[in-house]
Design a protein around this motif. Structure first.
Motif, PDB file in Angstrom:
ATOM      1  N   GLU A   1     -22.371 -33.874 -23.346  1.00  0.00           N
ATOM      2  CA  GLU A   1     -21.424 -32.855 -24.296  1.00  0.00           C
ATOM      3  C   GLU A   1     -21.041 -33.658 -25.294  1.00  0.00           C
ATOM      4  OE1 GLU A   1     -19.368 -30.315 -22.233  1.00  0.00           O
ATOM      5  OE2 GLU A   1     -21.075 -29.263 -21.066  1.00  0.00           O
ATOM      6  N   GLU A   2     -21.380 -33.733 -26.362  1.00  0.00           N
ATOM      7  CA  GLU A   2     -20.909 -34.505 -27.472  1.00  0.00           C
ATOM      8  C   GLU A   2     -20.783 -35.969 -27.283  1.00  0.00           C
ATOM      9  OE1 GLU A   2     -17.282 -32.629 -29.063  1.00  0.00           O
ATOM     10  OE2 GLU A   2     -18.439 -30.592 -29.194  1.00  0.00           O
ATOM     11  N   ASP A   3     -19.669 -36.537 -26.887  1.00  0.00           N
ATOM     12  CA  ASP A   3     -19.608 -38.057 -26.707  1.00  0.00           C
ATOM     13  C   ASP A   3     -19.001 -38.397 -25.268  1.00  0.00           C
ATOM     14  OD1 ASP A   3     -16.887 -37.007 -26.738  1.00  0.00           O
ATOM     15  OD2 ASP A   3     -16.203 -38.516 -27.724  1.00  0.00           O
ATOM     16  N   THR A   4     -19.245 -37.047 -24.437  1.00  0.00           N
ATOM     17  CA  THR A   4     -18.816 -37.233 -22.890  1.00  0.00           C
ATOM     18  C   THR A   4     -20.042 -36.956 -22.096  1.00  0.00           C
ATOM     19  OG1 THR A   4     -16.733 -36.538 -23.456  1.00  0.00           O
ATOM     20  CG2 THR A   4     -17.362 -36.433 -21.213  1.00  0.00           C
ATOM     21  N   VAL A   5     -20.184 -37.918 -20.945  1.00  0.00           N
ATOM     22  CA  VAL A   5     -21.243 -37.631 -20.039  1.00  0.00           C
ATOM     23  C   VAL A   5     -20.457 -37.146 -18.601  1.00  0.00           C
ATOM     24  CG1 VAL A   5     -22.968 -39.134 -18.477  1.00  0.00           C
ATOM     25  CG2 VAL A   5     -22.636 -39.533 -20.973  1.00  0.00           C
ATOM     26  N   PHE A   6     -21.017 -36.054 -18.196  1.00  0.00           N
ATOM     27  CA  PHE A   6     -20.536 -35.515 -16.917  1.00  0.00           C
ATOM     28  C   PHE A   6     -21.353 -35.698 -15.950  1.00  0.00           C
ATOM     29  CE2 PHE A   6     -18.292 -33.147 -20.162  1.00  0.00           C
ATOM     30  CZ  PHE A   6     -17.147 -33.029 -19.982  1.00  0.00           C
ATOM     31  N   VAL A   7     -21.026 -36.464 -14.687  1.00  0.00           N
ATOM     32  CA  VAL A   7     -21.982 -36.574 -13.671  1.00  0.00           C
ATOM     33  C   VAL A   7     -21.645 -35.410 -12.522  1.00  0.00           C
ATOM     34  CG1 VAL A   7     -22.723 -37.861 -11.678  1.00  0.00           C
ATOM     35  CG2 VAL A   7     -22.122 -38.947 -13.760  1.00  0.00           C
ATOM     36  N   ILE A   8     -22.591 -34.623 -12.614  1.00  0.00           N
ATOM     37  CA  ILE A   8     -22.530 -33.249 -11.937  1.00  0.00           C
ATOM     38  C   ILE A   8     -22.815 -33.413 -10.489  1.00  0.00           C
ATOM     39  CG2 ILE A   8     -22.513 -31.847 -13.854  1.00  0.00           C
ATOM     40  CD1 ILE A   8     -25.259 -30.969 -13.227  1.00  0.00           C
ATOM     41  N   ALA A   9     -23.869 -34.276  -9.935  1.00  0.00           N
ATOM     42  CA  ALA A   9     -24.048 -34.243  -8.617  1.00  0.00           C
ATOM     43  C   ALA A   9     -24.950 -35.519  -8.142  1.00  0.00           C
ATOM     44  CB  ALA A   9     -25.234 -33.125  -8.479  1.00  0.00           C
ATOM     45  N   CYS A  10     -24.834 -35.939  -7.116  1.00  0.00           N
ATOM     46  CA  CYS A  10     -25.553 -37.099  -6.606  1.00  0.00           C
ATOM     47  C   CYS A  10     -26.198 -36.501  -5.268  1.00  0.00           C
ATOM     48  CB  CYS A  10     -24.472 -38.252  -6.017  1.00  0.00           C
ATOM     49  SG  CYS A  10     -25.540 -39.406  -5.312  1.00  0.00           S
ATOM     50  N   PHE A  11     -27.650 -36.222  -5.363  1.00  0.00           N
ATOM     51  CA  PHE A  11     -28.274 -35.333  -4.207  1.00  0.00           C
ATOM     52  C   PHE A  11     -29.226 -36.333  -3.874  1.00  0.00           C
ATOM     53  CE2 PHE A  11     -27.570 -30.616  -4.433  1.00  0.00           C
ATOM     54  CZ  PHE A  11     -25.928 -30.929  -4.494  1.00  0.00           C
ATOM     55  N   HIS A  12     -29.652 -36.178  -2.306  1.00  0.00           N
ATOM     56  CA  HIS A  12     -30.625 -36.591  -1.871  1.00  0.00           C
ATOM     57  C   HIS A  12     -31.902 -35.942  -2.449  1.00  0.00           C
ATOM     58  CE1 HIS A  12     -33.836 -37.678   1.306  1.00  0.00           C
ATOM     59  NE2 HIS A  12     -33.125 -38.632   1.545  1.00  0.00           N
ATOM     60  N   SER A  13     -33.236 -36.656  -2.886  1.00  0.00           N
ATOM     61  CA  SER A  13     -34.120 -36.142  -3.374  1.00  0.00           C
ATOM     62  C   SER A  13     -35.012 -34.887  -2.539  1.00  0.00           C
ATOM     63  CB  SER A  13     -35.249 -37.043  -3.955  1.00  0.00           C
ATOM     64  OG  SER A  13     -35.689 -37.917  -2.711  1.00  0.00           O
ATOM     65  N   LYS A  14     -34.590 -34.747  -1.336  1.00  0.00           N
ATOM     66  CA  LYS A  14     -35.326 -33.882  -0.528  1.00  0.00           C
ATOM     67  C   LYS A  14     -34.326 -32.520  -0.472  1.00  0.00           C
ATOM     68  CE  LYS A  14     -39.033 -36.228   1.099  1.00  0.00           C
ATOM     69  NZ  LYS A  14     -39.910 -35.583   0.571  1.00  0.00           N
ATOM     70  N   ARG A  15     -33.185 -32.516  -0.930  1.00  0.00           N
ATOM     71  CA  ARG A  15     -32.530 -31.501  -0.787  1.00  0.00           C
ATOM     72  C   ARG A  15     -32.752 -30.177  -2.052  1.00  0.00           C
ATOM     73  NH1 ARG A  15     -26.092 -32.400  -1.082  1.00  0.00           N
ATOM     74  NH2 ARG A  15     -26.101 -30.178  -1.248  1.00  0.00           N
ATOM     75  N   ASN A  16     -32.407 -29.084  -1.631  1.00  0.00           N
ATOM     76  CA  ASN A  16     -32.805 -27.846  -2.475  1.00  0.00           C
ATOM     77  C   ASN A  16     -32.334 -27.896  -3.958  1.00  0.00           C
ATOM     78  OD1 ASN A  16     -33.277 -25.516  -3.682  1.00  0.00           O
ATOM     79  ND2 ASN A  16     -32.832 -24.348  -2.057  1.00  0.00           N
ATOM     80  N   PRO A  17     -33.165 -28.166  -4.862  1.00  0.00           N
ATOM     81  CA  PRO A  17     -32.523 -28.197  -6.395  1.00  0.00           C
ATOM     82  C   PRO A  17     -31.700 -27.070  -6.855  1.00  0.00           C
ATOM     83  CG  PRO A  17     -34.906 -28.163  -6.338  1.00  0.00           C
ATOM     84  CD  PRO A  17     -34.596 -28.188  -4.986  1.00  0.00           C
ATOM     85  N   LYS A  18     -31.690 -25.899  -6.147  1.00  0.00           N
ATOM     86  CA  LYS A  18     -30.948 -24.721  -6.566  1.00  0.00           C
ATOM     87  C   LYS A  18     -29.387 -25.264  -6.136  1.00  0.00           C
ATOM     88  CE  LYS A  18     -30.351 -19.928  -6.344  1.00  0.00           C
ATOM     89  NZ  LYS A  18     -29.371 -20.120  -7.076  1.00  0.00           N
ATOM     90  N   ASP A  19     -29.057 -26.053  -5.208  1.00  0.00           N
ATOM     91  CA  ASP A  19     -27.824 -26.550  -4.962  1.00  0.00           C
ATOM     92  C   ASP A  19     -27.119 -27.096  -6.018  1.00  0.00           C
ATOM     93  OD1 ASP A  19     -28.071 -25.482  -2.298  1.00  0.00           O
ATOM     94  OD2 ASP A  19     -28.403 -27.395  -1.431  1.00  0.00           O
ATOM     95  N   TRP A  20     -27.770 -28.168  -6.733  1.00  0.00           N
ATOM     96  CA  TRP A  20     -27.161 -28.749  -7.784  1.00  0.00           C
ATOM     97  C   TRP A  20     -27.221 -28.100  -9.095  1.00  0.00           C
ATOM     98  CZ3 TRP A  20     -29.651 -29.959 -12.175  1.00  0.00           C
ATOM     99  CH2 TRP A  20     -31.061 -30.170 -12.378  1.00  0.00           C
ATOM    100  N   GLN A  21     -28.242 -27.102  -9.295  1.00  0.00           N
ATOM    101  CA  GLN A  21     -28.301 -26.430 -10.287  1.00  0.00           C
ATOM    102  C   GLN A  21     -27.333 -25.235 -10.455  1.00  0.00           C
ATOM    103  OE1 GLN A  21     -32.303 -24.923  -9.833  1.00  0.00           O
ATOM    104  NE2 GLN A  21     -33.347 -26.867 -10.605  1.00  0.00           N
ATOM    105  N   ASP A  22     -26.839 -24.836  -9.351  1.00  0.00           N
ATOM    106  CA  ASP A  22     -25.819 -23.735  -9.359  1.00  0.00           C
ATOM    107  C   ASP A  22     -24.357 -24.285 -10.118  1.00  0.00           C
ATOM    108  OD1 ASP A  22     -27.468 -22.071  -8.324  1.00  0.00           O
ATOM    109  OD2 ASP A  22     -26.654 -22.225  -6.120  1.00  0.00           O
TER     110      ASP A  22
END
Length: 99
Positions: A75-96
């Motif tokens: 967002e503009e000049d800022t990067v927000f790390v929102i999740a660090c997930f195992h690749s086998k986890r349900n993507p809906k968890d981080w999408q939420d």
């Protein structure tokens, strides 16, 4: 352009959980995981738009040697790390986390 990088609290918890798990498997492995994460974060900081959008405004970078992904938004000049997930986890968890 210089980007500010913010790791959201829920992503911090993801990282702590993964570190603890890897460290419990083998002493020092948690530290290797953290170094791999630091490398990803450095890469994101240098050029956050290098990774393609994968869901709405979220981008993903794969963590080398570990089956994890970092998910982030720019967002503009800022990067927000929102999740660090195992690749086998349900993507809906981080999408939420985007809402």
């Amino acid at each position: 352009m210089n980007y500010r990088l913010i790791i959201r609290p829920e992503a911090e918890l993801d990282l702590e959980d993964a570190f603890t798990w890897y460290e419990s498997q083998e002493t020092g492995l948690g530290s290797e995981f953290v170094r791999a994460i630091d490398n990803c974060i450095s890469t994101i900081g240098r050029n956050p738009l290098a990774y393609r959008l994968i869901y709405q405004q979220a981008r993903r970078v794969l963590v080398r040697r570990f089956p994890y992904c970092l998910f982030y938004i720019v967002e503009e000049d800022t990067v927000f790390v929102i999740a660090c997930f195992h690749s086998k986890r349900n993507p809906k968890d981080w999408q939420d986390r985007l809402s």
